[in-house]
Design an enzyme around this catalytic site. Structure first.
Site, PDB file in Angstrom:
ATOM      1  N   GLU A   1       0.809  -1.218   0.000  1.00  0.00           N
ATOM      2  CA  GLU A   1       0.000   0.000   0.000  1.00  0.00           C
ATOM      3  C   GLU A   1       0.845   1.272   0.000  1.00  0.00           C
ATOM      4  O   GLU A   1       0.419   2.307  -0.513  1.00  0.00           O
ATOM      5  CB  GLU A   1      -0.921   0.013   1.225  1.00  0.00           C
ATOM      6  CG  GLU A   1      -1.954  -1.103   1.255  1.00  0.00           C
ATOM      7  CD  GLU A   1      -3.143  -0.805   0.371  1.00  0.00           C
ATOM      8  OE1 GLU A   1      -3.690   0.298   0.471  1.00  0.00           O
ATOM      9  OE2 GLU A   1      -3.520  -1.683  -0.416  1.00  0.00           O
TER      10      GLU A   1
ATOM     11  N   THR B   1      -7.395   9.409  -0.112  1.00  0.00           N
ATOM     12  CA  THR B   1      -7.020   8.146   0.515  1.00  0.00           C
ATOM     13  C   THR B   1      -6.010   8.483   1.596  1.00  0.00           C
ATOM     14  O   THR B   1      -5.069   9.238   1.346  1.00  0.00           O
ATOM     15  CB  THR B   1      -6.408   7.183  -0.512  1.00  0.00           C
ATOM     16  OG1 THR B   1      -7.398   6.851  -1.492  1.00  0.00           O
ATOM     17  CG2 THR B   1      -5.917   5.906   0.155  1.00  0.00           C
TER      18      THR B   1
ATOM     19  N   ASP C   1      -8.470   7.686  -8.064  1.00  0.00           N
ATOM     20  CA  ASP C   1      -9.234   6.449  -8.272  1.00  0.00           C
ATOM     21  C   ASP C   1     -10.740   6.666  -8.160  1.00  0.00           C
ATOM     22  O   ASP C   1     -11.511   5.706  -8.138  1.00  0.00           O
ATOM     23  CB  ASP C   1      -8.799   5.381  -7.276  1.00  0.00           C
ATOM     24  CG  ASP C   1      -9.064   5.762  -5.824  1.00  0.00           C
ATOM     25  OD1 ASP C   1      -9.471   6.917  -5.570  1.00  0.00           O
ATOM     26  OD2 ASP C   1      -8.865   4.914  -4.937  1.00  0.00           O
TER      27      ASP C   1
END
Length: 295
Positions: free
Chosen positions: A79, A102, A97
């Site tokens: 990640e 995020t 995305d």
């Protein structure tokens, strides 16, 4: 950290489903998943869950503090391109995305509900914190990729909050409630040892909880059509390979997941080596980068 190394969760596109019962019983395990038939229920872990008892007695589970730290390092390698998972409390960016920002140790997203859950939990623990003022904006952008009401001020305040031990604990809590605990519980109920518990955890981190075909529950269902779990009398390696193969099918359906090296050059290698207890030393590759944990 290269943005392309962040992964978007395929199953977290319905914030209404994700947020059901958000503020009810935060200390209970998997409140969010209670209505999903493929996740662990109390009955599964009771007297009828013999597989879980066998796993607990025979080996150290992923919920052991040391094993859990190893799991976090492995996930962080995929990640965040780093084994230093604790450095990720402050991480925040829009990786393009469609899920907004995020952020944090598990990739909480402003567009999928779990970032809102996190900031609400932080505010429950510490009213008036630096992020509390963004709650109205987070509610408005939920389900979208919008930065409205957030922007640079929000990302700076996120970095400030990340220095607060209470916010770090809130991230840990939400990671455990939504992802780690449900994955480990289900794996134990399926008779899987620490490696299998990690395989489940990594899958739920990427694909999210749920029962749709592209979620953790859907992947597990597809795997069980191909092989029996150890709790059902199946072979552990055979079942784990079936699960990972089912997961790869889903990964390849989305460009952000097309590189399946976190499965192929990590998890599948450990299954081939029959390292079911996820013992160190561990060596693996993700996106072409090599990693190692010795102790």
């Amino acid at each position: 950290m290269p943005a392309q190394h962040r992964t978007a969760r395929t199953a977290r596109t319905n914030p209404g489903t994700h947020r059901a019962g958000r503020r009810v019983g935060r200390t209970a395990l998997a409140v969010l998943l209670a209505a999903v038939p493929l996740t662990v229920a109390t009955a599964t872990l009771g007297a009828s869950g013999a597989g879980a008892s066998v796993v607990t007695a025979a080996s150290v589970g992923l919920d052991d503090a040391h094993k859990k730290d190893i799991a976090m390092q492995i996930v962080s390698s995929a990640e965040n391109s780093s084994l230093d998972w604790k450095a990720q409390y402050k991480y925040i960016e829009d990786i393009g995305d469609g899920r907004g920002y995020t952020a944090g140790i598990i990739g909480f997203c402003s567009g999928t509900g779990d970032m809102l859950d996190l900031v609400e939990h932080y505010t429950d623990l510490k009213p008036g914190n630096v992020l509390a003022k963004y709650l109205p904006a987070l509610r408005k952008v939920n389900g979208t990729d919008s930065h409205s009401g957030l922007g640079t001020a929000f990302t700076k305040d996120w970095a400030t909050a990340a220095k607060d031990g209470v916010f770090q604990q809130a991230q840990n809590d939400e990671r455990d409630r939504v992802y780690f605990n449900p994955a480990v519980q289900q794996a134990k109920a399926d008779g899987l040892r620490a490696l299998g518990q990690f395989v489940y955890y990594d899958a739920i981190v990427m694909h999210g909880p749920g029962s749709s075909s592209d979620s953790f529950g859907g992947i597990r269902k597809a795997a069980m059509k191909k092989a029996k779990t150890p709790a059902q009398g199946g072979d552990e390696a055979t079942y784990l390979n079936a699960f990972m193969d089912a997961r790869k099918v889903i990964m390849k359906q989305e460009e952000a997941h097309a590189d399946t090296s976190r499965v192929d050059t990590a998890q599948k290698v450990w299954v081939k080596d029959r390292n079911f207890d996820l013992n160190t030393p561990l060596k693996w590759k993700v996106y072409g980068d090599s990693y190692q944990i010795n102790g």
